[in-house]
Design a protein around this motif. Structure first.
Motif, PDB file in Angstrom:
ATOM      1  N   UNK A  34       0.865  -1.179   0.000  1.00  0.00           N
ATOM      2  CA  UNK A  34       0.000   0.000   0.000  1.00  0.00           C
ATOM      3  C   UNK A  34       0.896   1.222   0.000  1.00  0.00           C
ATOM      4  N   UNK A  35       0.705   2.103  -0.958  1.00  0.00           N
ATOM      5  CA  UNK A  35       1.583   3.252  -1.150  1.00  0.00           C
ATOM      6  C   UNK A  35       0.741   4.514  -1.126  1.00  0.00           C
ATOM      7  N   UNK A  36       1.218   5.521  -0.391  1.00  0.00           N
ATOM      8  CA  UNK A  36       0.526   6.797  -0.349  1.00  0.00           C
ATOM      9  C   UNK A  36       1.276   7.811  -1.197  1.00  0.00           C
ATOM     10  N   UNK A  37       0.542   8.605  -1.966  1.00  0.00           N
ATOM     11  CA  UNK A  37       1.189   9.610  -2.803  1.00  0.00           C
ATOM     12  C   UNK A  37       0.136  10.428  -3.545  1.00  0.00           C
ATOM     13  N   UNK A  38       0.624  11.356  -4.352  1.00  0.00           N
ATOM     14  CA  UNK A  38      -0.253  12.255  -5.095  1.00  0.00           C
ATOM     15  C   UNK A  38      -0.378  11.787  -6.542  1.00  0.00           C
ATOM     16  N   UNK A  39      -1.615  11.776  -7.069  1.00  0.00           N
ATOM     17  CA  UNK A  39      -1.854  11.350  -8.447  1.00  0.00           C
ATOM     18  C   UNK A  39      -1.432  12.451  -9.414  1.00  0.00           C
ATOM     19  N   UNK A  40      -0.765  12.045 -10.504  1.00  0.00           N
ATOM     20  CA  UNK A  40      -0.424  12.973 -11.581  1.00  0.00           C
ATOM     21  C   UNK A  40      -0.466  12.225 -12.904  1.00  0.00           C
ATOM     22  N   UNK A  41      -0.577  12.979 -13.999  1.00  0.00           N
ATOM     23  CA  UNK A  41      -0.585  12.409 -15.352  1.00  0.00           C
ATOM     24  C   UNK A  41      -1.635  11.316 -15.519  1.00  0.00           C
ATOM     25  N   UNK A  42      -2.821  11.506 -14.947  1.00  0.00           N
ATOM     26  CA  UNK A  42      -3.869  10.476 -15.008  1.00  0.00           C
ATOM     27  C   UNK A  42      -4.448  10.419 -16.413  1.00  0.00           C
ATOM     28  N   UNK A  43      -4.620   9.205 -16.955  1.00  0.00           N
ATOM     29  CA  UNK A  43      -5.173   9.002 -18.298  1.00  0.00           C
ATOM     30  C   UNK A  43      -6.229   7.906 -18.241  1.00  0.00           C
ATOM     31  N   UNK A  44      -7.296   8.100 -19.038  1.00  0.00           N
ATOM     32  CA  UNK A  44      -8.383   7.123 -19.113  1.00  0.00           C
ATOM     33  C   UNK A  44      -8.615   6.754 -20.586  1.00  0.00           C
ATOM     34  N   UNK A  58       9.987  12.652  -2.785  1.00  0.00           N
ATOM     35  CA  UNK A  58      11.209  11.886  -2.959  1.00  0.00           C
ATOM     36  C   UNK A  58      11.228  11.028  -4.219  1.00  0.00           C
ATOM     37  N   UNK A  59      10.040  10.813  -4.847  1.00  0.00           N
ATOM     38  CA  UNK A  59      10.055   9.938  -6.013  1.00  0.00           C
ATOM     39  C   UNK A  59       8.697   9.820  -6.674  1.00  0.00           C
TER      40      UNK A  59
END
Length: 453
Positions: A34-44, A58-59
């Motif tokens: 389970x990883x917490x982070x911010x969504x970016x470059x989302x594509x559907x 950091x990554x």
């Protein structure tokens, strides 16, 4: 496999072999993370899958959430959302990119809320608050419903418009409440108490309650996961239908209510179903009735047209009866003439006989015979005339019975247009057209206001 990889350190291997070995190591050592982070470059893309990057200071890591997994999302992810993504680490062999294959995704902060939700849900379930045996039946045709929601929400407008369209005669009362925020639970409980107090003091009681609001995040809907509210709903004396959020949203209020609707609009459709079906049934009956009446009128009009075509004009009937009377009169005249001629002949013969025979007795006998014949002739002529007169009176009554003037005397009227044509069908006239109505005495002109076909 690990040993094979070590042994291959001294060998020359292909890129594909290297990537497959790396994929095996990743999937073996990170089967579930389970990883917490911010969504970016989302594509559907059109496939229904979701591709995005999950990053922090950091990554960054590439993520893929396939269609079968993202159908269970209770929110619409977008760039900038901070989320907790659960799944397994894998590597795309063709490109050598490692990625997180997401199986589940929630907004950051929802983890503790979901744990609290499950704990309360299990607690109330064990106490029997969700049992079907404890739920009140929803009335088939409620006459008065109450809606608990915020007066400024689109959900309320959806409910009002749905019921107005499907069951316009149903009475609706709104018990306003805040449906989001810290004080929302208390206002919803107060709204329930207002309804109960109203029923205790009114003859027009509320027989069903809709507890509704539109969709939102778990935080937005959290006021419906309150234990006090759940117990208030469970002990409420009026059936409650919950219509909170979207179809994929579930709250404690949904489980404890007497019936759950997937949306506020669906809740309105449930309470108006009987009235809606009744309106449709009445509409069908009305259409059938109009159809049958039109058929009856068409048959009657055809019968009337047929009988009218065989009905003789009064003038023609009079001429025909006049011919009959004249024929009878001629017959009587000829009969009388013949009788007179015969009598003259008989008188002549008697006179001759009288001259030959005894005058006294012959004259007396012949006189009596003559008087008798005269009386018979008179009686016959009177009988024929009386019979003809009776028939003439009968024909006169028949003619008068079909005389249009007698129809007018009974209160009917003869409608004609300005050309003098008789109006038999409303299709012959137009709205605003001038018409003339002839009555038993006099006539008047009028203008057509509305035509009913």
């Amino acid at each position: 496999m690990d040993k094979d990889i070590v042994e291959q350190n001294n060998e020359i291997i292909s890129v594909g072999e290297l990537n497959r070995s790396a994929k095996y190591l990743l999937e073996s050592n990170f089967p579930a993370v389970s990883v917490i982070g911010e969504i970016s470059n989302l594509a559907r893309p059109a496939s229904g899958h979701i591709y995005f990057s999950l990053k922090d200071d950091e990554g960054s890591i590439q993520c893929a959430m396939f269609k079968g997994s993202n159908m269970g999302l209770n929110f619409n992810p977008k760039d900038g959302d901070e989320c907790i993504v659960s799944g397994n680490i894998s590597l795309f062999v063709q490109r050598g990119n490692y990625q997180l294959i997401a199986k589940k995704m929630i907004l950051a902060g929802q983890g503790n809320l979901m744990q609290e939700f499950e704990e309360l849900k299990n607690k109330l379930k064990d106490e029997g608050l969700f049992d079907d045996a404890n739920k009140l039946p929803i009335p088939e045709a409620p006459k008065h419903i109450a809606v608990i929601t915020s007066t400024s929400t689109a959900a309320l407008q959806d409910i009002l418009s749905t019921i107005d369209r499907r069951a316009p005669s149903m009475k609706i009362s709104v018990s306003p409440a805040t449906v989001q925020g810290e004080s929302a639970t208390e206002t919803i409980i107060e709204a329930l108490k207002r309804i109960q107090n109203y029923n205790n003091n009114s003859s027009n009681k509320i027989d069903c309650v809709l507890l509704c609001r539109g969709g939102g995040s778990i935080e937005d809907l959290w006021c419906f996961n309150n234990e006090d509210l759940a117990r208030e709903i469970f002990n409420f004396e009026v059936p409650i239908i919950s219509g909170v959020g979207h179809e994929i949203d579930f709250t404690i209020a949904d489980f404890v209510s007497d019936l759950r609707a997937p949306t506020p609009t669906a809740a309105a459709e449930i309470v108006s179903e009987f009235n809606f079906n009744l309106i449709e049934k009445l509409s069908e009956i009305s259409k059938d009735l109009v159809f049958n009446i039109k058929n009856i009128l068409r048959d009657k009009n055809q019968t009337l047209d047929y009988q009218s075509s065989h009905l003789k004009h009064p003038a023609h009937a009079i001429r025909e009866q006049n011919r009959v009377l004249m024929s009878n009169y001629e017959k009587i005249r000829m009969l009388v003439k013949q009788k007179i001629s015969d009598s003259k002949l008989s008188f002549k013969e008697n006179t001759n006989s009288l001259m030959i025979e005894n005058p006294k007795y012959l004259i007396l006998d012949r006189k009596n015979a003559l008087q008798k014949n005269h009386q018979s002739l008179k009686t016959l002529v009177q009988a024929v005339l009386s019979n003809s007169k009776s028939r003439l009176v009968t024909y006169e009554k028949v003619i008068k019975s079909i005389d249009p003037q007698n129809v007018l005397d009974r209160g009917y009227s003869l409608i004609t247009n300005m050309k003098g044509d008789v109006i038999k069908d409303s299709a012959q006239i137009n709205e605003g057209e001038e018409i003339t109505a002839k009555l038993a005495k006099g006539s008047f002109e009028a203008k057509v206001g509305k035509r009913n076909v």
